[in-house]
Motif scaffolding. Structure first.
Motif, short mmCIF file in Angstrom:
data_model
loop_
_atom_site.label_atom_id
_atom_site.label_comp_id
_atom_site.label_asym_id
_atom_site.label_seq_id
_atom_site.Cartn_x
_atom_site.Cartn_y
_atom_site.Cartn_z
N ILE A 1 40.85 -17.38 9.21
CA ILE A 1 40.51 -16.69 10.18
C ILE A 1 40.66 -17.30 11.44
O ILE A 1 40.89 -16.68 12.82
CB ILE A 1 38.92 -16.34 10.25
N PHE A 2 40.66 -18.74 11.58
CA PHE A 2 41.25 -19.39 12.64
C PHE A 2 42.54 -18.94 13.13
O PHE A 2 42.74 -18.58 14.44
CB PHE A 2 40.82 -20.98 12.33
N PHE A 3 43.31 -18.99 12.22
CA PHE A 3 44.62 -18.80 12.87
C PHE A 3 44.86 -17.14 13.17
O PHE A 3 45.62 -17.01 13.90
CB PHE A 3 45.72 -18.93 11.56
N ILE A 4 44.33 -16.34 12.46
CA ILE A 4 44.34 -14.91 12.77
C ILE A 4 43.76 -14.76 14.40
O ILE A 4 44.41 -14.35 15.17
CB ILE A 4 43.26 -14.01 11.95
N VAL B 1 43.40 -17.08 16.59
CA VAL B 1 44.31 -17.69 17.60
C VAL B 1 45.38 -17.07 17.81
O VAL B 1 46.05 -17.09 19.20
CB VAL B 1 44.74 -19.27 16.80
N SER B 2 46.13 -16.18 17.12
CA SER B 2 47.23 -15.38 17.28
C SER B 2 46.83 -14.23 18.14
O SER B 2 47.87 -13.69 18.74
CB SER B 2 47.89 -14.94 16.13
N ILE B 3 45.66 -13.78 18.28
CA ILE B 3 45.57 -12.76 19.32
C ILE B 3 44.87 -13.34 20.71
O ILE B 3 44.04 -14.06 20.78
CB ILE B 3 44.10 -12.10 18.80
N ASP B 4 45.46 -12.92 21.76
CA ASP B 4 45.27 -13.48 23.27
C ASP B 4 43.97 -13.23 23.53
O ASP B 4 43.33 -12.10 23.20
CB ASP B 4 46.05 -12.58 24.01
N ILE C 1 38.71 -22.33 21.77
CA ILE C 1 39.42 -23.40 22.72
C ILE C 1 40.79 -23.47 22.49
O ILE C 1 41.67 -23.30 23.52
CB ILE C 1 38.67 -24.60 22.18
N GLU C 2 41.07 -23.31 21.08
CA GLU C 2 42.52 -23.47 20.73
C GLU C 2 43.30 -22.15 21.53
O GLU C 2 44.30 -22.49 22.10
CB GLU C 2 42.78 -23.27 19.35
N ASN C 3 42.80 -21.12 21.58
CA ASN C 3 43.21 -19.82 22.00
C ASN C 3 43.71 -20.10 23.34
O ASN C 3 44.65 -19.60 23.87
CB ASN C 3 42.28 -18.85 21.67
N ILE D 1 54.94 -13.71 17.56
CA ILE D 1 54.23 -14.95 18.42
C ILE D 1 55.31 -15.69 19.11
O ILE D 1 56.28 -16.16 18.55
CB ILE D 1 53.52 -15.75 17.40
N ASP D 2 54.95 -16.01 20.48
CA ASP D 2 55.95 -16.60 21.16
C ASP D 2 56.07 -18.12 20.80
O ASP D 2 55.23 -18.65 20.37
CB ASP D 2 55.23 -16.73 22.74
N ARG D 3 57.50 -18.63 20.80
CA ARG D 3 57.88 -19.61 20.46
C ARG D 3 56.88 -20.86 21.33
O ARG D 3 56.46 -22.02 20.68
CB ARG D 3 59.26 -20.20 20.82
#
Lengths: 588, 373
Positions: free
Chosen positions: B58-61, B63-66, B361-363, B2-4
């Motif tokens: 699940i939110f964090f998972i 979010v981490s996927i483009d 939205i976060e993504n 994950i990019d800084r």
């Protein structure tokens, strides 16, 4: 794109504004309104019925008792409805199973509201039900206020009875604020003094959920007990009076001569006020109402009868005071007198030479016919009125009859005819249009012997300082002595009509009266009961300083001398035995 | 991996407010279902907490996927959604007159909840693919309706779930309008709609189930039957209104636990909140929801590409619709249609689907700066 997003944002803001406005409308503008509805939703106000005031007799003997009465009810939502449970419940309560099923099928007003299965359950049954309650979820025992009239049928016309608030009463201002499930006085002292006796209901505010289950008690406001009432009635004397009337139709009134206190007020036949407390059964009510002897009627003052010869006391006083006669005035009685028609004396053979004393002692009618010839009916009426006849005495209870004192004006108004002197002849011996209640006649007796003070008879004890005579009637001391002596003679003398009232314990004076129901000289015993004469005896004792005045009236009783006088004697003796007892008690 | 810079660009605002709202939801569920006579507290609030935890994971998972990766498989995702909708009709569990749940051992979920997001992804992808320069034409419109809208709406109506079907329809309209459509078509649709309304209205009314008709009648005249259907609307208004300005206080509300207000921990959770926290508390709650909605539109405006923009707009519309319809329902302004309040109402699938929407939205927001990428 940007422009469209901005538009979207505006739309969002607009909708939000509408919603917030609505929220403001509900919570701020109408907030209090909804708060009320919300409380109405979950708060229930139950009333706690206050204990009713106790009614005592003059010696503080309780005449009524508040007794808890028990109802058995069930919350049907909680009760399993399988046949075994239902048949076991039927056996426990002694109700047929199909009746229980039928009751369970009737829909109560609200869910979880208890449904009454059985009312007025005896204590032993309550104990049995309590022990087995665990087998029947939802079964409850409720305590309901009840009233027991300790002396049963005694003094029922005075005490009255209780009953449920009627629909009409619920709308009346004097019954406002009373919980609708209350029982209130519907007759007698219970009714007239209901405001004092009933007390003030308490309140229990409970919180319930949507299914009506009680969550918690929010607030309790204790009820205030009703005020006790002390009557002037002497319960022993009352019981004695009723005993002596047993099997007869009639009334007995005993008054304290110096105050107007009602010592006994009996009417026969009587009824059991205990029947009414929890709602009288239709069958019993019909029986009471259809009884030809009318047990609900208080004959002591709710119905009026010709006073017969007892009225000769008033005639004598009027004639004496008006100077028509003196103690020495004498008339000759040969058994009848002709005045337009033949007026008979009760004694066919006649009384010979008669003066006032003998006229009263032997109740000579001809003597009074002679007096009547010179006595203006309106003057006689004035005396009658002043002794309390022809108008209600003002006793606390309802439905008092006024009686009739005929005057020339009265006749003109009611019969459209002038007064004939012949009618005065009938009136002076207490017949004709004249009628009075036993209570009125007892008061006449009391007023004559207490020196002419007319007291209002009363049933609820008052402080002595509040007791004042309504007025003083016109009677000279000399004439009082004359009358009292004659009335003593009625009882004491050989030819006195009231000999059967003669007592060894106390000196009694009195006057008999026999009121013709039908004319003619047929022998009484051969007549059917309803045509027989009414018997009166009004009496006082002791002769020297009278303290008690009694009126005895027996409907279709036959003769005052044989049927009413012995009753008066019994009551007066009973009163004196008690006085004697309490006096010696006080001395020791 | 994950990019800084992604971490630096992470918008904590959305997440914090969303978590705060869902925790307020748990507290309100706790109060609404607190025991009154029965001694045991119902476990709704615990289950909701588990679902919040699961949703966050699940939110964090997600979010981490483009999001562009989702876009690449938009059609697959859409088809998967359709399959789930078919499955629920075949093996679904029935509840309250509708077949909406797929049982999964210890829990069950409503595919239609997730389908709305799959639907938004697919529409976004398609609209950005055809890139209508002068707005969508008539042909485009017909194609989209046939490809994406008709089938799922019919499947959902079959359950039947009128609320979700309507929301799908509204999301669709909003997204079409956002993407741009020719004015001529809007005009035509409006005229046709106005003319057809009486007939369509009759057809639709006849097509409604009895309980749905009752809800609409009750909405129009709640006093007509205060013990029946109108009861719900009335009790909700009483619940909200009795809160007043400051409310009865937390755990002091009575309408829920005493069961005067049905569905108090699900669709009518806002009524309970408004009863206990009053107008003041409700305003704060509104502010929190509006913050999320504003953040959504803000993100849409800043998205690096059209796909992202439409995706964010879609989920923000969805979120707003749920919010407005639910609040309108509790305030007696909208018929009772069984729409939960996002984040607060009890219900796992809906909660997860809301966090999924917010994760979109976060993504997009995290990845808005194309320059650095």
């Amino acid at each position: 794109m940007e422009k469209r997003i901005t538009i979207a944002l505006y739309i969002v803001m607009l909708i939000s504004a509408v919603l917030i406005f609505r929220l403001w409308h509900l919570q701020i503008l109408k907030g209090n309104e909804y708060k009320n509805i919300d409380e109405h939703n979950r708060l229930r106000v139950l009333s706690i019925l206050p204990p009713r005031g106790i009614i005592y007799d003059r010696d503080n003997t309780p005449l009524v008792k508040n007794i808890p009465s028990f109802d058995i009810s069930v919350v049907k939502e909680d009760l399993p409805k399988d046949p075994e449970t239902l048949s076991a419940l039927a056996a426990l309560l002694g109700i047929k199973q199909d009746r229980i099923s039928a009751m369970l099928d009737t829909k109560p007003v609200k869910p979880f509201e208890p449904l009454t299965l059985k009312e007025n359950v005896a204590f032993e049954e309550v104990a049995r039900v309590e022990a087995r309650k665990i087998d029947f979820p939802g079964l409850q025992v409720h305590v309901v206020g009840g009233r027991e009239y300790i002396y049963g049928h005694s003094a029922s016309h005075v005490l009255g009875y209780l009953g449920s608030l009627t629909a009409r009463q619920m709308r009346m201002p004097e019954y406002s604020g009373i919980p609708p499930e209350s029982v209130i006085g519907q007759y007698g002292i219970e009714k007239v003094y209901d405001r004092e006796l009933r007390g003030v209901a308490g309140k229990k505010v409970i919180e319930v959920d949507a299914m009506g289950r009680i969550i918690k008690v929010v607030r309790i406001q204790r009820p205030i007990k009703g005020r006790d009432i002390r009557l002037t009635i002497d319960v022993d004397l009352q019981v004695e009076a009723e005993k002596s009337l047993r099997g007869k139709v009639g009334a007995v009134v005993a008054l304290a001569t110096e105050t107007g206190e009602v010592l006994a007020l009996a009417s026969s036949p009587t009824f059991d006020p205990n029947l009414f407390v929890r709602g009288i059964r239709a069958k019993e009510w019909k029986k009471l109402v259809r009884d030809p002897r009318k047990p609900m009627l208080n004959r002591a003052f709710q119905s009026q009868y010709p006073p017969g010869s007892t009225f000769k006391i008033i005639t004598s006083i009027a004639a004496l005071e008006e100077g028509l006669i003196s103690g020495n005035t004498s008339y000759y009685c040969n058994g009848s007198l002709y005045f337009g028609r033949v007026f008979r004396c009760w004694k066919e053979a006649g009384h010979g030479n008669v003066r006032l004393h003998k006229a009263l002692v032997e109740s000579c009618d001809v003597y009074f016919y002679e007096v009547a010839k010179g006595l203006d009916i309106d003057i006689l009426a004035q005396y009658s009125f002043s002794y309390g006849l022809g108008r209600p005495t003002g006793i606390e209870l309802e439905g008092e009859a006024r009686g009739i004192v005929p005057t020339s004006g009265w006749k003109r108004d009611t019969r459209k005819e002038k007064w004939y002197t012949g009618e005065t002849l009938n009136t002076v011996i207490g017949q004709g249009y004249l009628s009075a209640t036993p209570l009125q006649m007892a008061r006449v007796m009391a007023t004559v012997v207490n020196g002419g003070h007319l007291y209002k008879p009363y049933l609820v004890m008052q402080p002595e300082s509040d007791v004042k005579p309504e007025g003083r009637v016109r009677i000279k001391q000399k004439n009082i002595r004359l009358i009292k002596k004659a009335l003593s003679g009625v009882v004491k003398e050989k030819h006195g009509t009231g000999r059967l009232a003669d007592s060894e314990i106390v000196s009694i004076g009195g006057k008999t009266g026999t009121t013709q129901v039908v004319g003619g000289m047929t022998k009484e015993k051969e007549l059917p009961v309803k045509f027989r004469d009414h018997a009166w005896f009004i009496a006082f004792a002791p002769a020297d300083i009278p303290r008690i005045a009694v009126a005895v009236f027996v409907e279709h009783g036959g003769h005052g001398s044989t049927d009413a006088a012995p009753i008066a004697k019994k009551i007066i003796e009973s009163y004196y035995k008690q006085e004697f007892k309490s006096d010696t008690k006080g001395d020791s | 991996m994950i990019d800084r810079r992604l971490v630096d660009n992470f918008d904590w605002g959305i997440l914090l407010v969303a978590v705060a709202l869902s925790l307020i939801g748990v507290l309100t569920i706790y109060s609404a279902t607190r025991p009154v006579l029965d001694a045991v507290q119902k476990t709704f609030f615990m289950r909701q907490l588990y679902w919040i935890a699961l949703s966050l994971i699940i939110f964090f998972i997600v979010v981490s996927i483009d999001y562009r990766w989702f876009m690449k498989f938009a059609n697959v995702i859409f088809l998967l959604g359709i399959i789930l909708l078919v499955i629920v009709l075949v093996i679904g569990r029935k509840g309250m007159g509708a077949q909406r749940w797929i049982p999964l051992g210890f829990l069950s979920f409503q595919p239609s909840e997730f389908f709305k997001i799959f639907f938004i992804i697919a529409i976004s992808r398609y609209l950005s693919f055809i890139k209508p320069e002068e707005g969508l034409g008539f042909k485009d419109l017909v194609k989209i309706i046939v490809f994406f809208l008709a089938v799922p709406v019919m499947l959902i109506l079959k359950q039947p779930d009128l609320g979700t079907a309507l929301i799908l329809f509204f999301i669709f309209i909003a997204m079409i309008l956002a993407a741009g459509i020719r004015k001529k078509i809007i005009l035509t649709v409006v005229i046709v709609a106005l003319v057809a309304l009486p007939f369509a209205g009759k057809v639709m009314w006849d097509g409604l189930k009895d309980y749905q008709k009752m809800r609409i009648i009750a909405f129009i005249d709640p006093q007509a039957d205060t013990q029946g259907v109108g009861y719900h609307i009335n009790q909700s208004k009483i619940t909200v209104g009795s809160g007043g300005f400051l409310g009865k206080g937390y755990m002091q509300g009575t309408q829920g636990p005493y069961r005067f207000l049905p569905e108090n921990h699900t669709d009518f959770i806002f009524s309970i909140f408004a009863e206990e926290w009053g107008f003041a508390g409700s305003l704060v709650l509104f502010a929190m929801y509006l913050f999320i909605i504003w953040r959504g539109f803000d993100t849409a405006g800043k998205a690096r590409d059209m796909e992202g923009c439409l995706l964010v707009l879609g989920v923000t519309f969805m979120f707003s619709l749920y919010f407005f319809i639910n609040i309108g329902m509790t305030l007696g302004m909208v018929p009772v249609v069984g729409v939960p309040l996002p984040l607060m109402s009890y219900g796992g699938t809906a909660l997860l689907s809301n966090f999924l929407a917010l994760s979109m939205i976060e993504n997009v927001r995290m990845r808005r700066f194309a320059l650095y990428y």
